[in-house]
Structures are given as C-alpha cells and as structure tokens.
Design an enzyme around this catalytic site. Structure first.
Site, mmCIF file in Angstrom:
data_model
loop_
_atom_site.group_PDB
_atom_site.id
_atom_site.type_symbol
_atom_site.label_atom_id
_atom_site.label_comp_id
_atom_site.label_asym_id
_atom_site.label_seq_id
_atom_site.Cartn_x
_atom_site.Cartn_y
_atom_site.Cartn_z
ATOM 1 N N CYS A 52 0.825 -1.201 0.000
ATOM 2 C CA CYS A 52 0.000 0.000 0.000
ATOM 3 C C CYS A 52 0.867 1.262 0.000
ATOM 4 C CB CYS A 52 -0.941 0.001 1.197
ATOM 5 S SG CYS A 52 -0.118 0.272 2.765
ATOM 6 N N CYS A 54 0.844 3.816 2.035
ATOM 7 C CA CYS A 54 1.377 4.254 3.325
ATOM 8 C C CYS A 54 2.585 3.422 3.748
ATOM 9 C CB CYS A 54 0.312 4.306 4.412
ATOM 10 S SG CYS A 54 -0.482 2.767 4.835
#
Length: 145
Positions: A52, A54
């Site tokens: 992802c 993040c």
C-alpha cells in the site's frame, strides 16, 4: 496500452522487498524463520510490510531512518503481508491482543510485544511522526549500541 497486472505487481513487491532489506531488515519468508527469529532473547523490531501507499511513503522510510539512533533493537526483521502469508500469520501470532494490521511495527522483548504501531498510527501521518514513535519505544525498551 495494456498493462500486465502480475508483472506490475511483481515490480512493486520486488521494490518493496529491496527497500526494507537495504535498510538492514532481515526478510522472514517462512513460519520456521519467524519462529527462530522471534523466539530469541533481546529486542526485535518486526516491520509488517505491504504494497500500500502508506507502506511505501511512510512505513518503510520510517523503518529505515528510525534505526539511526543511540538505542536500537537487537534484531530488525520483516514479514510481507499478502506475499509471505504463512510467515506473516506466524509473526502475528506473537502480537497478542492486536488485530492484523499492515503496514505495522511490533517491538518484542524476549518474544513478547512491548509496543505496537498499527496502520492507523501510520496512514495519514508524516514519516517523522512514525520515526518518533519508534525511537520513543527504542528509548524505553532497547539498549544503547
């Protein structure tokens, strides 16, 4: 223009693995490797890696930069959620009381979690915020190197 999704994902996974390995974290790809690493005495930082945004923009940079500190864990390891599923499941079995979260960090002392930084404490935050959280836990639980 057609994009081969598997080729695209392989590139992302390869890059994510390389980033964390180059930062000094040992990849644990099997449950046996996880068991051997997390059962050791001392402090261990586990970074639960993922693909992802993040993870790439916050967690992996924080993992790399947080270890430049006077106190550090004895070992730095990583498992890859969604990729090395059995190893990740085994690592999460050590994170008692915490739901699965990726990316995330677990600081263990003698095989027991003493600090957990979950996705909600990473996503939407600045890398420096996560670095500070990690270093605060190093200050509390780790020895000077």
């Amino acid at each position: 223009m057609e994009v081969d999704f598997n080729l695209f994902m392989n590139d992302i996974v390869t890059t994510a693995r390389k980033e964390i390995s180059e930062a000094g974290y040992q990849e644990l790809k099997t449950p046996e490797e996880v068991e051997a690493a997390l059962s050791k005495k001392g402090t261990t930082l586990v970074m639960v890696n993922s693909v992802c945004g993040c993870a790439g923009g916050i967690a992996r940079p924080a993992a790399a930069h947080s270890i430049h500190y006077d106190k550090r864990p004895d070992q730095l390891v990583t498992v890859f959620a969604g990729q090395d599923k059995a190893a990740t499941e085994k690592a999460r079995s050590y994170f008692e009381g915490y739901p699965p979260s990726s990316p995330s960090f677990a600081l263990l002392k003698d095989g027991k979690v003493v600090k957990m930084i979950e996705r909600h404490e990473i996503e939407g935050h600045e890398p420096m915020d996560v670095i500070n959280k990690l270093q605060d836990s190093f200050e509390e639980y780790c020895e000077e190197v």
